[in-house]
Design a protein around this motif. Structure first.
Motif, PDB file in Angstrom:
ATOM      1  N   ARG A  54       0.817  -1.218   0.000  1.00  0.00           N
ATOM      2  CA  ARG A  54       0.000   0.000   0.000  1.00  0.00           C
ATOM      3  C   ARG A  54       0.852   1.270   0.000  1.00  0.00           C
ATOM      4  NH1 ARG A  54      -4.067   0.223   4.721  1.00  0.00           N
ATOM      5  NH2 ARG A  54      -4.898   1.919   3.414  1.00  0.00           N
ATOM      6  N   LEU A  55       2.166   1.116   0.195  1.00  0.00           N
ATOM      7  CA  LEU A  55       3.030   2.294   0.284  1.00  0.00           C
ATOM      8  C   LEU A  55       3.502   2.695  -1.106  1.00  0.00           C
ATOM      9  CD1 LEU A  55       5.067   1.589   3.535  1.00  0.00           C
ATOM     10  CD2 LEU A  55       2.713   2.351   3.224  1.00  0.00           C
ATOM     11  N   THR A  56       2.572   3.192  -1.900  1.00  0.00           N
ATOM     12  CA  THR A  56       2.837   3.577  -3.287  1.00  0.00           C
ATOM     13  C   THR A  56       3.269   5.044  -3.358  1.00  0.00           C
ATOM     14  OG1 THR A  56       0.552   4.274  -3.600  1.00  0.00           O
ATOM     15  CG2 THR A  56       1.070   1.947  -4.054  1.00  0.00           C
ATOM     16  N   HIS A 111      13.516   4.042   2.304  1.00  0.00           N
ATOM     17  CA  HIS A 111      13.801   2.608   2.327  1.00  0.00           C
ATOM     18  C   HIS A 111      13.379   1.949   1.018  1.00  0.00           C
ATOM     19  CE1 HIS A 111      13.819  -1.607   3.421  1.00  0.00           C
ATOM     20  NE2 HIS A 111      12.530  -1.671   3.140  1.00  0.00           N
ATOM     21  N   LEU A 112      12.176   2.238   0.554  1.00  0.00           N
ATOM     22  CA  LEU A 112      11.710   1.646  -0.699  1.00  0.00           C
ATOM     23  C   LEU A 112      12.588   2.049  -1.874  1.00  0.00           C
ATOM     24  CD1 LEU A 112       7.844   1.974  -0.271  1.00  0.00           C
ATOM     25  CD2 LEU A 112       9.165  -0.153  -0.388  1.00  0.00           C
ATOM     26  N   LYS A 113      13.094   3.258  -1.827  1.00  0.00           N
ATOM     27  CA  LYS A 113      13.964   3.707  -2.910  1.00  0.00           C
ATOM     28  C   LYS A 113      15.270   2.913  -2.933  1.00  0.00           C
ATOM     29  CE  LYS A 113      15.507   7.962  -5.129  1.00  0.00           C
ATOM     30  NZ  LYS A 113      16.871   7.483  -5.407  1.00  0.00           N
ATOM     31  N   GLU A 120       8.739   6.387 -10.572  1.00  0.00           N
ATOM     32  CA  GLU A 120       7.706   7.054  -9.781  1.00  0.00           C
ATOM     33  C   GLU A 120       8.198   7.391  -8.377  1.00  0.00           C
ATOM     34  OE1 GLU A 120       4.536   8.274 -10.420  1.00  0.00           O
ATOM     35  OE2 GLU A 120       5.359   8.072 -12.431  1.00  0.00           O
ATOM     36  N   LEU A 121       8.970   6.484  -7.778  1.00  0.00           N
ATOM     37  CA  LEU A 121       9.543   6.768  -6.459  1.00  0.00           C
ATOM     38  C   LEU A 121      10.469   7.977  -6.524  1.00  0.00           C
ATOM     39  CD1 LEU A 121      10.390   3.265  -4.927  1.00  0.00           C
ATOM     40  CD2 LEU A 121       8.903   4.997  -3.939  1.00  0.00           C
TER      41      LEU A 121
END
Length: 735
Positions: A54-56, A111-113, A120-121
């Motif tokens: 969900r962390l878009t 972190h996701l990056k 998009e990030l």
């Protein structure tokens, strides 16, 4: 419970007795609070584990905006406190919690990056960074907030606080001043402009590194060009080529990428010089050419210098180090220069030994080394000297066995247990399983850490060990949230973190078999993880790795030792197919090879530290207006082995010093390595697996975070000040 009651309860918890009536809460804040209760802000959902699916990027925009509404309101509440109403809880503690949700958005987006980068990030981070910087500038420009905090810090009640709380009060005041709270409005505006530009430049730097790595590949169609490479490596390279639409069953191809497990292995093992040379030349493309980072680095250095001067510091290195153990940029540079001088005689002797070895192997006099030959001949020299091929260890270093052995060692030392938890990668839009923990990739595992004595769940961590496209290179630990401190007899809530790396993955029909370097890297990062998981501080702001930057590597550097100890190896060294223990002969040869060419190893790290400090202290004199690669070579000429071809500056690609926390701080690796060598002498004297010594290290260092100064914590464990020559003495370099 109605929304107004929820808001009132939340504000009461934050501001203590200074209760804010619900009627005074702005509608925008009430709206955010209601959305939180409805589960509409997953970036700062209160559950232990984030729903990563969900962390878009789109959700990051929504949650960042909501988090900033909450932060601004809380800061405004503190700003309106009357002097006679101030307390630690409604000023300093409230300030530490005011941006809690925003911190979570920034932390999880970053972190996701690192583990799943994408366009998009990148775009959303570029959009949001100026907004985050604007909030920081607002805080510094808020004279009422600064006045309340200054006034509160001067009150008599501060003297009655615990030492940790008194320390935090002073840290907040110092931090405000370091960030320009006393600057004029015009100066604050210029500082914000500088920070906005630096933030965007750092994003560009990382993008250039990532994209240049992704853009390069070497396709080999003749297997003879890869002579010397293992069958497992060849199988992986062939499958990688097929994945990228190169070759087929009839005419196979092999793909080499700029992942260290790919081109790095070629530089070490391939007997064909032409192939090694192509790989080395390929590595020069990182941060170069189409993805040129030289102008990015130059501008960042100019802006950092201007920022430091604006804040009253002589250099950027002084700004970053004045509250660390080292104390100043000059002290840091002196530390590095002194170590380089101590190592230099042995370094020169080792360079001569390596060149003599190459001359003997090639049959021609060698006074300078081809840079693409360095890793290859160093490996061959080590194998000849110790009659030991480190690749012979791989069958005994199966991933699961190494991880289980790692857990066994530190379970014993620290009195803790590790349990793997059910985990699953949920695709965006897919319904999440209620019985599994969500992850961002199917390879990610999740573990819980429990205290053996109390049964307390200390924390959990993700383990993401293998390379893939759009994942950052290297290895690191990322804290994802420290638990709330203990209250009375109630223990602290669990911590959460991630250990990520790019270790050797499974190849063909074999499981992931690590090199010894992989094992050392894993142990190093696990030391950081223990710093996170075993934290038990009075204040959340002091938890885990929130320590002086030149102290943060002590737990990681000291943990590497157990990857070399016979007792440590015995816990994880088992043949992946037969289960037999690693032979004692191999263990003895491994240990004997540990300090192969130690002066060259030390000098390599010291050169990076010197380059980092000189760029952040003397950029105008030594770099400005000059080509980065040439200026770097000139600076380090006397400290590096002679080569036949020039390379590029490591600053084109070293995110640590340009986008990470190691700007003017790379020296801290060697600084902490000195501390670690000295501190490990206790384990060496008392027993590598001595539980009493392990408990002392846990209680004196790992659990304390930043609740006391680094020097005080070190003395707490060692009962004395550090021995500055401990590292070199342990390596036989300081007589």
């Amino acid at each position: 419970m109605n929304p107004h009651s929820l808001i009132t309860t939340a504000l009461f918890a934050l501001f203590g007795t200074q209760l804010i009536p619900a009627a005074e809460v702005p509608p925008a804040v009430q709206e955010v609070q209601q959305a939180i209760q409805a589960g509409k802000h997953p970036f700062f959902a209160k559950g232990m584990y984030p729903d990563w699916s969900r962390l878009t990027p789109a959700q990051a925009r929504i949650d960042s905006a909501a988090a900033m509404v909450l932060a601004r309101h809380r800061l405004d509440c503190i700003s309106k406190l009357r002097p006679e109403d101030t307390s630690f809880e409604n000023t300093f503690l409230a300030f530490s919690q005011a941006q809690e949700e925003l911190d979570m958005v920034q932390n999880r987006l970053y972190h996701l990056k690192t583990v799943a980068d994408g366009e998009e990030l990148r775009k959303v981070q570029e959009e949001l960074t100026p907004e985050w910087n604007a909030l920081g500038a607002e805080i510094l420009a808020n004279e009422n907030l600064w006045a309340v905090l200054r006034h509160a810090a001067a009150q008599p009640w501060v003297a009655s606080l615990s030492p940790a709380k008194q320390r935090y009060v002073q840290q907040v005041i110092d931090s405000f001043r370091d960030h320009g709270a006393d600057l004029s409005p015009e100066q604050k505006q210029r500082k914000k402009e500088i920070e906005d530009e630096i933030s965007l430049l750092q994003l560009q730097f990382s993008k250039n590194v990532q994209d240049s790595i992704a853009a390069w590949e070497l396709i080999i169609t003749d297997p003879e060009a890869l002579a010397g490479m293992s069958a497992d490596w060849m199988d992986k390279a062939r499958k990688d080529a097929a994945k990228h639409v190169h070759g087929d069953d009839a005419a196979p191809a092999w793909r080499i990428s700029l992942q260290s497990s790919s081109y790095g292995e070629v530089l070490k093992h391939c007997t064909i010089e032409a192939t090694r040379r192509k790989c080395w030349e390929g590595s020069l493309s990182i941060g170069s050419g189409k993805f040129d980072n030289e102008p990015v680095v130059a501008r960042i250095m100019e802006l950092r210098r201007e920022k430091a001067e604006l804040l009253g510091f002589k250099t950027y290195a002084d700004l970053t180090t004045h509250r660390r153990m080292v104390g100043s940029g000059e002290n840091a540079l002196r530390f590095v220069d002194d170590m380089m001088k101590k190592v230099k005689p042995d370094f020169d002797a080792e360079c001569a030994q390596l060149l003599d070895f190459i001359s003997r192997r090639t049959g021609r006099p060698t006074t300078a080394i081809n840079p693409w030959d360095r890793s290859f001949f160093m490996r061959e020299m080590s194998e000849e000297l110790y009659q030991f091929d480190s690749e012979s260890l791989r069958p005994f270093y199966e991933c699961k066995q190494v991880v289980n052995g790692l857990f066994s060692i530190f379970s014993n030392l620290y009195g803790i247990s590790f349990t793997e938890l059910p985990a699953r990668c949920t695709a965006p839009g897919e319904k999440k399983s209620p019985v599994t923990i969500d992850t961002w990739h199917p390879e990610v595992k999740v573990y819980a850490v429990t205290d053996d004595r109390t049964g307390h769940h200390l924390g959990s961590f993700y383990m993401d060990l293998f390379p893939r496209e759009m994942k950052r290179e290297g290895a690191w630990v990322m804290p994802l949230g420290y638990g709330k401190p203990a209250e009375g007899k109630k223990p602290h809530t669990p911590h959460l973190a991630c250990l990520a790396g790019n270790l050797t993955p499974a190849m063909g029909d074999k499981p992931a078999l690590f090199s010894h370097r992989d094992v050392v890297v894993l142990f190093h990062e696990f030391g950081h993880m223990m710093h996170c998981m075993l934290s038990n501080t009075e204040l959340q702001a002091h938890a885990g790795t929130s320590v002086a930057w030149d102290f943060v590597e002590l737990p990681s550097q000291i943990t590497e030792n157990w990857a070399w100890e016979p007792e440590g190896i015995a816990a994880y060294g088992f043949h992946f197919s037969t289960g037999e223990c690693i032979p004692a002969e191999l263990v003895n040869k491994l240990i004997a090879s540990r300090y192969f060419l130690p002066a060259m190893d030390n000098m390599g790290q010291l050169c990076v530290a010197k380059l980092d400090l000189e760029m952040h202290m003397n950029y105008n004199e030594k770099f400005q207006g000059k080509e980065l690669d040439a200026a770097s070579r000139t600076l380090l000429r006397d400290w590096q082995i002679a080569t036949t071809a020039p390379g590029t500056s490591i600053m084109r690609r070293l995110r640590h010093c340009i986008t990470g926390g190691y700007s003017a701080g790379y020296y801290s690796y060697k600084w902490a390595e000195v501390l670690a060598a000295d501190a490990y002498s206790r384990f060496r004297n008392e027993g590598a697996l001595n539980r009493r010594t392990g408990a002392d290290f846990r209680n004196s260092i790992l659990s304390q975070g930043d609740s006391q100064s680094a020097a005080e914590l070190y003395r707490l464990f060692m009962k004395r000040n550090p021995n500055p020559d401990a590292l070199l003495q342990s390596q036989g370099l300081c007589k």
